[in-house]
Design a protein around this motif. Sequence first.
Motif, mmCIF file in Angstrom:
data_model
loop_
_atom_site.group_PDB
_atom_site.id
_atom_site.type_symbol
_atom_site.label_atom_id
_atom_site.label_comp_id
_atom_site.label_asym_id
_atom_site.label_seq_id
_atom_site.Cartn_x
_atom_site.Cartn_y
_atom_site.Cartn_z
ATOM 1 N N ASN A 336 9.093 -31.773 99.158
ATOM 2 C CA ASN A 336 9.146 -30.704 100.156
ATOM 3 C C ASN A 336 7.827 -30.557 100.906
ATOM 4 O OD1 ASN A 336 11.789 -30.152 99.492
ATOM 5 N ND2 ASN A 336 11.297 -28.493 98.087
ATOM 6 N N TYR A 337 6.719 -30.605 100.182
ATOM 7 C CA TYR A 337 5.406 -30.521 100.838
ATOM 8 C C TYR A 337 5.242 -31.653 101.849
ATOM 9 C CZ TYR A 337 3.672 -27.020 97.470
ATOM 10 O OH TYR A 337 3.470 -25.878 96.742
ATOM 11 N N GLN A 338 5.642 -32.851 101.449
ATOM 12 C CA GLN A 338 5.502 -34.006 102.331
ATOM 13 C C GLN A 338 6.364 -33.858 103.577
ATOM 14 O OE1 GLN A 338 3.399 -36.979 101.566
ATOM 15 N NE2 GLN A 338 3.668 -36.834 103.788
ATOM 16 N N ALA A 339 7.597 -33.398 103.389
ATOM 17 C CA ALA A 339 8.506 -33.229 104.525
ATOM 18 C C ALA A 339 7.976 -32.187 105.510
ATOM 19 C CB ALA A 339 9.895 -32.828 104.031
ATOM 20 N N LEU A 340 7.453 -31.074 104.995
ATOM 21 C CA LEU A 340 6.907 -30.028 105.865
ATOM 22 C C LEU A 340 5.659 -30.513 106.589
ATOM 23 C CD1 LEU A 340 7.393 -26.956 103.486
ATOM 24 C CD2 LEU A 340 8.692 -27.470 105.551
ATOM 25 N N GLU A 341 4.833 -31.304 105.900
ATOM 26 C CA GLU A 341 3.640 -31.858 106.539
ATOM 27 C C GLU A 341 4.028 -32.828 107.656
ATOM 28 O OE1 GLU A 341 -0.433 -33.240 104.649
ATOM 29 O OE2 GLU A 341 1.014 -34.892 104.574
ATOM 30 N N ASP A 342 5.040 -33.653 107.393
ATOM 31 C CA ASP A 342 5.497 -34.611 108.407
ATOM 32 C C ASP A 342 6.035 -33.901 109.650
ATOM 33 O OD1 ASP A 342 4.794 -36.630 106.686
ATOM 34 O OD2 ASP A 342 6.843 -36.985 105.961
ATOM 35 N N LYS A 343 6.600 -32.732 109.450
ATOM 36 C CA LYS A 343 7.138 -31.959 110.577
ATOM 37 C C LYS A 343 6.100 -31.030 111.191
ATOM 38 C CE LYS A 343 11.835 -31.907 108.612
ATOM 39 N NZ LYS A 343 12.483 -32.687 109.686
ATOM 40 N N ASP A 344 4.864 -31.087 110.678
ATOM 41 C CA ASP A 344 3.756 -30.266 111.172
ATOM 42 C C ASP A 344 4.067 -28.772 111.039
ATOM 43 O OD1 ASP A 344 1.210 -29.955 112.153
ATOM 44 O OD2 ASP A 344 1.846 -29.913 114.257
ATOM 45 N N ILE A 345 4.641 -28.402 109.893
ATOM 46 C CA ILE A 345 4.949 -26.999 109.589
ATOM 47 C C ILE A 345 3.926 -26.494 108.570
ATOM 48 C CG2 ILE A 345 6.662 -25.408 108.632
ATOM 49 C CD1 ILE A 345 8.839 -27.366 109.481
ATOM 50 N N ASP A 346 3.295 -25.379 108.852
ATOM 51 C CA ASP A 346 2.379 -24.775 107.882
ATOM 52 C C ASP A 346 3.186 -24.272 106.686
ATOM 53 O OD1 ASP A 346 0.206 -25.233 109.496
ATOM 54 O OD2 ASP A 346 0.307 -23.284 110.479
ATOM 55 N N ALA A 347 2.932 -24.873 105.534
ATOM 56 C CA ALA A 347 3.755 -24.587 104.345
ATOM 57 C C ALA A 347 3.052 -23.574 103.444
ATOM 58 C CB ALA A 347 4.038 -25.874 103.585
ATOM 59 N N TYR A 348 3.466 -22.319 103.537
ATOM 60 C CA TYR A 348 2.979 -21.284 102.616
ATOM 61 C C TYR A 348 3.956 -21.243 101.434
ATOM 62 C CZ TYR A 348 0.225 -19.997 106.691
ATOM 63 O OH TYR A 348 -0.628 -20.022 107.758
ATOM 64 N N VAL A 349 3.983 -22.328 100.699
ATOM 65 C CA VAL A 349 4.945 -22.527 99.611
ATOM 66 C C VAL A 349 4.187 -22.633 98.301
ATOM 67 C CG1 VAL A 349 6.803 -23.970 98.710
ATOM 68 C CG2 VAL A 349 6.505 -23.721 101.189
ATOM 69 N N LYS A 350 4.474 -21.762 97.370
ATOM 70 C CA LYS A 350 3.793 -21.776 96.071
ATOM 71 C C LYS A 350 4.259 -22.979 95.254
ATOM 72 C CE LYS A 350 3.874 -16.723 95.941
ATOM 73 N NZ LYS A 350 4.433 -15.554 95.226
ATOM 74 N N TYR A 351 3.450 -23.333 94.278
ATOM 75 C CA TYR A 351 3.817 -24.360 93.314
ATOM 76 C C TYR A 351 3.770 -23.729 91.922
ATOM 77 C CZ TYR A 351 -1.301 -24.479 93.278
ATOM 78 O OH TYR A 351 -2.623 -24.123 93.230
ATOM 79 N N ASN A 352 4.305 -24.431 90.955
ATOM 80 C CA ASN A 352 4.288 -23.922 89.585
ATOM 81 C C ASN A 352 2.852 -23.663 89.124
ATOM 82 O OD1 ASN A 352 7.046 -24.027 89.351
ATOM 83 N ND2 ASN A 352 7.072 -26.064 88.436
ATOM 84 N N TYR A 353 2.662 -22.598 88.424
ATOM 85 C CA TYR A 353 1.368 -22.204 87.860
ATOM 86 C C TYR A 353 0.364 -21.697 88.906
ATOM 87 C CZ TYR A 353 3.337 -25.046 84.114
ATOM 88 O OH TYR A 353 4.170 -25.579 83.172
ATOM 89 N N PHE A 354 0.827 -21.457 90.147
ATOM 90 C CA PHE A 354 -0.098 -20.928 91.156
ATOM 91 C C PHE A 354 -0.642 -19.569 90.722
ATOM 92 C CE2 PHE A 354 -0.655 -18.059 94.798
ATOM 93 C CZ PHE A 354 -1.721 -18.690 95.432
#
Length: 513
Positions: A336-354
């Motif tokens: 998901n992080y990679q896909a959002l980066e490829d689309k140039d979307i700022d990803a305010y998406v948490k990950y496990n243990y954040f």
Amino acid sequence: MSRKVTWKIYDQGQLSLLPPSYDDLVPQNHPVRIVNTILDSVDLSNLEKTYRGGGTSSYHPKVLLKILVYAYLRNLYSSRKIEQALHENIHFIWLSGGAKPDHNTISNFRSGKLKDKFKKIFNQVVVLLAEQGYLSLKELYVDGTKIEANANRYTFVWAKSIKTSRERIEKQLRELWSYVEKVYADEEQLPNTPEFEAIDPKKVSATVDQINQALEGKAVDKKVKQKLSYAKKNWPDKIAKYNDQQKKLGHRGSMSKTDPGATFMRMKEDHMKNGQLKPGYNLQASTNNQFIVNYTLAQTTADTSTLIDHIEDVEQSYDQTPESLTADAGYGSQENYQALEDKDIDAYVKYNYFHKEQRQAKEKVDKAPFHPDKLYYNKETDTYYCPMGQAMEHVGQRKKKTANGYLQIYDLYRAKNCRGCPLRGLCHKTKGNRTIQRKHELIRLKAKAKALLLSEQGIAHRKRRCWEVEAVFGNIKQNMGFKRFMLRGLDKVETEIGLVAMAHNLKKVGLRA
């Protein structure tokens, strides 16, 4: 001293000089007027083309659409109750212009005519609301919730059960052939070995016929004869049934017999209080300003694998890519992080243990000092260093594909000599020298996500997420009382949740008007 009571005039036979107008009976700021005004501006030409013409006259799709959307806004989901409202409720009578379609017409329009057509209508309304300043398509907040399907809770099919049943038939075919081999033990020539893999009804039937032919004229045990007779009669049909079920299942692990589109999931609404799985759909919604911008339905229980399809649906629906996306840790995967980066979307998406990381940093406590994340890494030499300062060199790679086909690469690093190390018991418990595996791309993406999440904008987005999507789901399930679908089948259910989403949006417009 008692006073005389004065009663208001009550005369059912009272005549009016002029008959009352329905328009005079509907307040100017009533939600029914909002539904009427907004849907009047929607282009329904694609829906109109589905009517063949000829025969008796038809209700215009715009009338039926207005009736359905307003009914969902008023928490009326049954076509029979909607029909009743068209005869009794002044707002429905005004909205429909006095038209009174019966429940069959309403039901057929909802499950038939609107199928595969409603999403574009919904998108038109969202664009209109965006133009009027109610919402923005640039910042999206994504989350998921599970809604129970209109299916029997106890008629289920499991992928593992299908596999086990196939293997059982294959095993019994092999056992029957073993019996043939025993019968031919004293003979020089053994019949050709048949196929045992139970994947096709014709092949299973041919295998049973081959076993019968091999035993023809031989003294055969009575139980074996009975088993062969049962196999010839039942096993091909069973394999055909398993094939049909597997086709409907696809890559899922379960489905309902009464609604094959539904997957068994764990719901928050647990009527038996025992964590029972129930057939349902995973609703994915992206919102802005508590308006639903987009919705998709997934047949998987985990949110992680749904995000890419959902964002691509947003892009296809509105011909633009959002600037930012905020979601919880359920969506924090490398893919998901990679896909959002490829689309140039700022990803305010948490990950496990954040949150665990932030809490430990605040408390200044390190409960895992020997974790691979804590080891020093020299990028130039591609070398990690253990707590004792020993170099851990790169020794290879391991590749793994996710369920969606995304390739993950693990780099392996191994210490040269852990024997006699005073920290060994604390550092690792494995035999031999310590080996760690690192996903460098994920480490980079998580570092980028962490920087965004801890930024001023990230903190604002995280605070806002709490009252964005969760509030929408709360309104749909509690205020609108929509906790279970009325229709069956993925395509029909998508139409129904679209009606719920539009009703939610138009109700929000009424509250802010």
